[in-house]
Write a protein that holds these residues in place. Structure first.
Motif, PDB file in Angstrom:
ATOM      1  N   CYS A 116      37.861  33.864  58.401  1.00  0.00           N
ATOM      2  CA  CYS A 116      37.693  34.898  57.378  1.00  0.00           C
ATOM      3  C   CYS A 116      36.710  35.991  57.800  1.00  0.00           C
ATOM      4  O   CYS A 116      36.955  37.172  57.565  1.00  0.00           O
ATOM      5  N   HIS A 117      35.598  35.596  58.410  1.00  0.00           N
ATOM      6  CA  HIS A 117      34.540  36.555  58.708  1.00  0.00           C
ATOM      7  C   HIS A 117      34.570  37.082  60.137  1.00  0.00           C
ATOM      8  O   HIS A 117      33.770  37.958  60.473  1.00  0.00           O
ATOM      9  N   GLY A 118      35.481  36.571  60.954  1.00  0.00           N
ATOM     10  CA  GLY A 118      35.552  37.013  62.338  1.00  0.00           C
ATOM     11  C   GLY A 118      34.552  36.276  63.209  1.00  0.00           C
ATOM     12  O   GLY A 118      33.528  35.791  62.719  1.00  0.00           O
ATOM     13  N   PRO A 128      39.395  43.684  54.261  1.00  0.00           N
ATOM     14  CA  PRO A 128      38.389  44.426  53.488  1.00  0.00           C
ATOM     15  C   PRO A 128      37.795  43.699  52.288  1.00  0.00           C
ATOM     16  O   PRO A 128      36.716  44.057  51.831  1.00  0.00           O
ATOM     17  N   LEU A 129      38.475  42.677  51.782  1.00  0.00           N
ATOM     18  CA  LEU A 129      37.924  41.939  50.646  1.00  0.00           C
ATOM     19  C   LEU A 129      36.986  40.814  51.081  1.00  0.00           C
ATOM     20  O   LEU A 129      36.366  40.160  50.242  1.00  0.00           O
ATOM     21  N   GLN A 153      29.288  48.034  54.944  1.00  0.00           N
ATOM     22  CA  GLN A 153      30.086  46.972  54.327  1.00  0.00           C
ATOM     23  C   GLN A 153      31.427  47.531  53.851  1.00  0.00           C
ATOM     24  O   GLN A 153      31.528  48.694  53.484  1.00  0.00           O
ATOM     25  N   HIS A 154      32.451  46.673  53.867  1.00  0.00           N
ATOM     26  CA  HIS A 154      33.765  47.094  53.391  1.00  0.00           C
ATOM     27  C   HIS A 154      33.664  47.620  51.957  1.00  0.00           C
ATOM     28  O   HIS A 154      33.074  46.970  51.086  1.00  0.00           O
ATOM     29  N   ALA A 155      34.285  48.766  51.708  1.00  0.00           N
ATOM     30  CA  ALA A 155      34.270  49.343  50.363  1.00  0.00           C
ATOM     31  C   ALA A 155      34.945  48.416  49.354  1.00  0.00           C
ATOM     32  O   ALA A 155      34.475  48.266  48.222  1.00  0.00           O
ATOM     33  N   ASP A 156      36.046  47.795  49.759  1.00  0.00           N
ATOM     34  CA  ASP A 156      36.763  46.905  48.839  1.00  0.00           C
ATOM     35  C   ASP A 156      35.889  45.725  48.420  1.00  0.00           C
ATOM     36  O   ASP A 156      35.900  45.311  47.253  1.00  0.00           O
ATOM     37  N   TYR A 157      35.136  45.177  49.375  1.00  0.00           N
ATOM     38  CA  TYR A 157      34.268  44.044  49.040  1.00  0.00           C
ATOM     39  C   TYR A 157      33.122  44.489  48.136  1.00  0.00           C
ATOM     40  O   TYR A 157      32.795  43.802  47.152  1.00  0.00           O
ATOM     41  N   SER A 158      32.499  45.621  48.461  1.00  0.00           N
ATOM     42  CA  SER A 158      31.398  46.117  47.633  1.00  0.00           C
ATOM     43  C   SER A 158      31.874  46.407  46.215  1.00  0.00           C
ATOM     44  O   SER A 158      31.179  46.092  45.237  1.00  0.00           O
ATOM     45  N   LYS A 159      33.050  47.005  46.097  1.00  0.00           N
ATOM     46  CA  LYS A 159      33.614  47.317  44.786  1.00  0.00           C
ATOM     47  C   LYS A 159      33.855  46.032  43.989  1.00  0.00           C
ATOM     48  O   LYS A 159      33.488  45.931  42.814  1.00  0.00           O
ATOM     49  N   GLN A 160      34.456  45.046  44.623  1.00  0.00           N
ATOM     50  CA  GLN A 160      34.715  43.774  43.962  1.00  0.00           C
ATOM     51  C   GLN A 160      33.419  43.101  43.529  1.00  0.00           C
ATOM     52  O   GLN A 160      33.320  42.546  42.423  1.00  0.00           O
TER      53      GLN A 160
END
Length: 209
Positions: free
Chosen positions: A45-47, A55-56, A160-167
């Protein structure tokens, strides 16, 4: 109101730095052991270096080790729940938590780019907040470049990924995530509109040192 909120944040920051959250501080981190553990259970998941491709899923490369340790221990203690992460964190020993945190923090983050138009509002909120609704400036805790504060366990959010920050902001706003000391992030997010959350998340994705 804004002045009162900033004072509250400052007091909470001082209290946060002294919060006991388990994971023995006397444990000596072993980055090599952390790498082996990451390659065994975390990289999907995290690489392998902590730079997730989805992105999530959050980037952990370059994150403060104290913040990573706190989150893993919160998953273990059921103070934070995620359908993917909780089962992964539960079996970890305190030593493994320390090792994994040390490994991820030692890696270089890949960074990101932001949509210029959406990031305009995001920069305004990040640097100055929204005094009319009591939203404080994100930079007050996370720093002007989004690098956070290790001792206070304020995370690096730069790149940080925008999608993760938004979530994450949405989860704090709804109360689905509630492991923020003194409800600091919940108190911020509940004052933010959908547009402000999206804009800040986009801006943060493009931040760098």
């Amino acid at each position: 109101m804004m002045k009162t909120w900033l004072i509250t944040v400052s007091v909470a920051a001082a209290l946060t730095s002294g919060v006991a959250w388990s994971a023995d501080d006397a444990l000596v981190p072993d980055i090599k052991a952390g790498e082996e553990k990451v390659n065994g259970i975390c990289m999907a998941c995290h690489g392998p270096q902590g730079n997730s491709l989805v992105p999530l899923w959050p980037k952990l490369a370059g994150q403060h080790p104290e913040y990573i340790k706190k989150q893993l221990m919160d998953f273990k203690a059921d103070n934070r729940y995620n359908v993917q992460m909780t089962p992964m964190a539960m079996p970890l020993t305190d030593q493994e938590v320390v090792d994994v945190a040390a490994y991820f923090s030692s890696q270089a983050q890949s960074g990101g780019e932001a949509d210029p138009e959406l990031a305009k509002l995001g920069e305004q909120i990040y640097r100055a907040g929204n005094p009319s609704t009591g939203v404080p400036a994100c930079s007050g805790c996370h720093g002007p470049a989004g690098m956070g504060q290790s001792l206070s366990k304020f995370p690096r959010i730069s790149g940080q990924h925008a999608d993760y920050s938004k979530q994450t902001l949405e989860h704090f706003r709804s109360g689905e995530r509630a492991n923020d000391p003194n409800s600091m992030m919940r108190g911020v997010a509940v004052r933010m509109t959908d547009e402000e959350i999206s804009a800040v998340s986009e801006y943060v994705q493009g931040l760098s040192r």
